[in-house]
Design a protein around this motif. Structure first.
Motif, mmCIF file in Angstrom:
data_model
loop_
_atom_site.group_PDB
_atom_site.id
_atom_site.type_symbol
_atom_site.label_atom_id
_atom_site.label_comp_id
_atom_site.label_asym_id
_atom_site.label_seq_id
_atom_site.Cartn_x
_atom_site.Cartn_y
_atom_site.Cartn_z
ATOM 1 N N ASP A 171 45.896 130.354 -77.976
ATOM 2 C CA ASP A 171 45.599 131.514 -77.996
ATOM 3 C C ASP A 171 45.929 132.337 -76.391
ATOM 4 N N ARG A 172 47.032 131.638 -75.981
ATOM 5 C CA ARG A 172 47.317 131.858 -74.508
ATOM 6 C C ARG A 172 48.631 132.372 -74.337
ATOM 7 N N ARG A 173 48.816 133.463 -73.700
ATOM 8 C CA ARG A 173 50.242 133.993 -73.639
ATOM 9 C C ARG A 173 51.052 133.359 -72.794
ATOM 10 N N ILE A 174 52.193 133.111 -73.105
ATOM 11 C CA ILE A 174 53.309 132.459 -72.057
ATOM 12 C C ILE A 174 54.287 133.745 -71.990
ATOM 13 N N TYR A 175 54.465 133.968 -70.614
ATOM 14 C CA TYR A 175 55.348 134.848 -70.213
ATOM 15 C C TYR A 175 55.806 134.701 -68.611
ATOM 16 N N GLY A 176 57.108 134.456 -68.209
ATOM 17 C CA GLY A 176 57.337 134.055 -66.778
ATOM 18 C C GLY A 176 59.013 134.093 -66.649
ATOM 19 N N THR A 177 59.208 134.202 -65.622
ATOM 20 C CA THR A 177 60.642 134.374 -65.210
ATOM 21 C C THR A 177 60.812 132.972 -64.527
ATOM 22 N N LEU A 178 61.684 131.934 -65.093
ATOM 23 C CA LEU A 178 61.690 130.811 -64.544
ATOM 24 C C LEU A 178 62.806 130.597 -63.467
ATOM 25 N N ILE A 179 64.019 131.815 -63.595
ATOM 26 C CA ILE A 179 64.766 131.706 -62.439
ATOM 27 C C ILE A 179 65.456 133.083 -62.645
ATOM 28 N N HIS A 180 65.444 133.744 -61.252
ATOM 29 C CA HIS A 180 66.046 134.939 -61.007
ATOM 30 C C HIS A 180 67.057 134.942 -59.880
ATOM 31 N N ILE A 181 68.188 135.419 -60.303
ATOM 32 C CA ILE A 181 69.167 135.557 -59.117
ATOM 33 C C ILE A 181 69.908 136.853 -59.347
ATOM 34 N N ASP A 182 70.318 137.049 -58.134
ATOM 35 C CA ASP A 182 70.976 138.465 -58.070
ATOM 36 C C ASP A 182 72.197 138.081 -57.163
ATOM 37 N N ILE A 183 73.222 139.075 -57.174
ATOM 38 C CA ILE A 183 74.433 138.950 -56.428
ATOM 39 C C ILE A 183 74.288 140.135 -55.430
ATOM 40 N N ILE A 184 74.123 139.819 -54.234
ATOM 41 C CA ILE A 184 74.094 141.027 -53.088
ATOM 42 C C ILE A 184 75.205 140.986 -52.313
ATOM 43 N N GLY A 185 76.131 141.764 -52.095
ATOM 44 C CA GLY A 185 77.389 141.695 -51.414
ATOM 45 C C GLY A 185 78.265 140.458 -52.327
ATOM 46 N N GLU A 186 78.643 139.640 -51.467
ATOM 47 C CA GLU A 186 79.234 138.608 -52.016
ATOM 48 C C GLU A 186 78.431 137.136 -52.001
ATOM 49 N N LYS A 187 77.212 137.359 -52.044
ATOM 50 C CA LYS A 187 76.255 136.231 -51.818
ATOM 51 C C LYS A 187 75.470 136.143 -52.978
ATOM 52 N N VAL A 188 74.998 134.929 -53.090
ATOM 53 C CA VAL A 188 74.005 134.868 -54.098
ATOM 54 C C VAL A 188 72.544 134.705 -53.896
ATOM 55 N N TRP A 189 71.576 135.480 -54.158
ATOM 56 C CA TRP A 189 70.392 135.612 -53.618
ATOM 57 C C TRP A 189 69.438 135.147 -54.630
ATOM 58 N N ILE A 190 68.840 133.936 -54.603
ATOM 59 C CA ILE A 190 67.982 133.150 -55.524
ATOM 60 C C ILE A 190 66.579 133.747 -55.178
ATOM 61 N N GLN A 191 66.228 134.855 -56.023
ATOM 62 C CA GLN A 191 64.877 135.598 -55.941
ATOM 63 C C GLN A 191 63.778 134.634 -56.239
ATOM 64 N N HIS A 192 63.854 133.858 -57.319
ATOM 65 C CA HIS A 192 62.795 132.890 -57.922
ATOM 66 C C HIS A 192 63.576 131.699 -58.407
ATOM 67 N N ASP A 193 62.756 130.426 -58.153
ATOM 68 C CA ASP A 193 63.358 129.254 -58.724
ATOM 69 C C ASP A 193 62.051 128.288 -59.275
ATOM 70 N N GLY A 194 62.103 128.292 -60.345
ATOM 71 C CA GLY A 194 61.023 127.598 -60.898
ATOM 72 C C GLY A 194 61.550 126.148 -61.697
ATOM 73 N N THR A 195 62.706 125.766 -61.095
ATOM 74 C CA THR A 195 63.163 124.502 -61.548
ATOM 75 C C THR A 195 62.866 123.200 -60.741
ATOM 76 N N GLU A 196 62.688 122.268 -61.063
ATOM 77 C CA GLU A 196 62.222 120.856 -60.294
ATOM 78 C C GLU A 196 63.132 120.552 -59.233
ATOM 79 N N THR A 197 64.420 120.792 -59.772
ATOM 80 C CA THR A 197 65.847 120.228 -58.820
ATOM 81 C C THR A 197 66.113 121.130 -57.859
ATOM 82 N N GLY A 198 66.210 122.473 -58.075
ATOM 83 C CA GLY A 198 66.493 123.568 -57.279
ATOM 84 C C GLY A 198 67.866 124.112 -57.719
#
Length: 112
Positions: free
Chosen positions: A52-79
């Motif tokens: 009866d528990r809701r599962i909701y989440g962002t595991l990974i969030h990446i943006d491109i800003i300029g010409e760079k990769v901005w990792i906003q959230h990283d829910g992985t073990e390895t990175g």
């Protein structure tokens, strides 16, 4: 010839698709990609119910800003940054945005 942003976009999508495939099917939750190519937002999201528990989440969030990769959230073990560097994205083009600017200075990655 592809633009630098297009190359980053293709690499990010490839990494997210590989991670989604790695997760495999889950009877309690759906994982899916939310991709906004026009505004350069790339997310791996999980939704569902377990008991009866809701599962909701962002595991990974990446943006491109300029010409760079901005990792906003990283829910992985390895990175996720390691996955990107394995695919030839230079560390100086990757910002670990989930770390404070002061903490970024002591990493091998870009500060901003």
């Amino acid at each position: 010839m592809a633009t630098p942003v297009l190359i980053l976009q293709q690499t990010i999508i490839q990494v997210l698709q590989d991670f989604l495939e790695f997760l495999g099917p889950d009877p309690d939750a759906d994982a899916y990609l939310a991709i906004d190519k026009d505004n350069h937002h790339y997310l791996l999201i999980e939704t569902g119910w377990q008991n009866d528990r809701r599962i909701y989440g962002t595991l990974i969030h990446i943006d491109i800003i300029g010409e760079k990769v901005w990792i906003q959230h990283d829910g992985t073990e390895t990175g996720i940054a390691n996955e990107l560097t394995d695919l030839d994205i230079p560390k100086d083009q990757i910002v670990l945005a989930y770390k404070s600017p002061e903490r970024r200075k002591i990493t091998d990655f870009a500060v901003s």
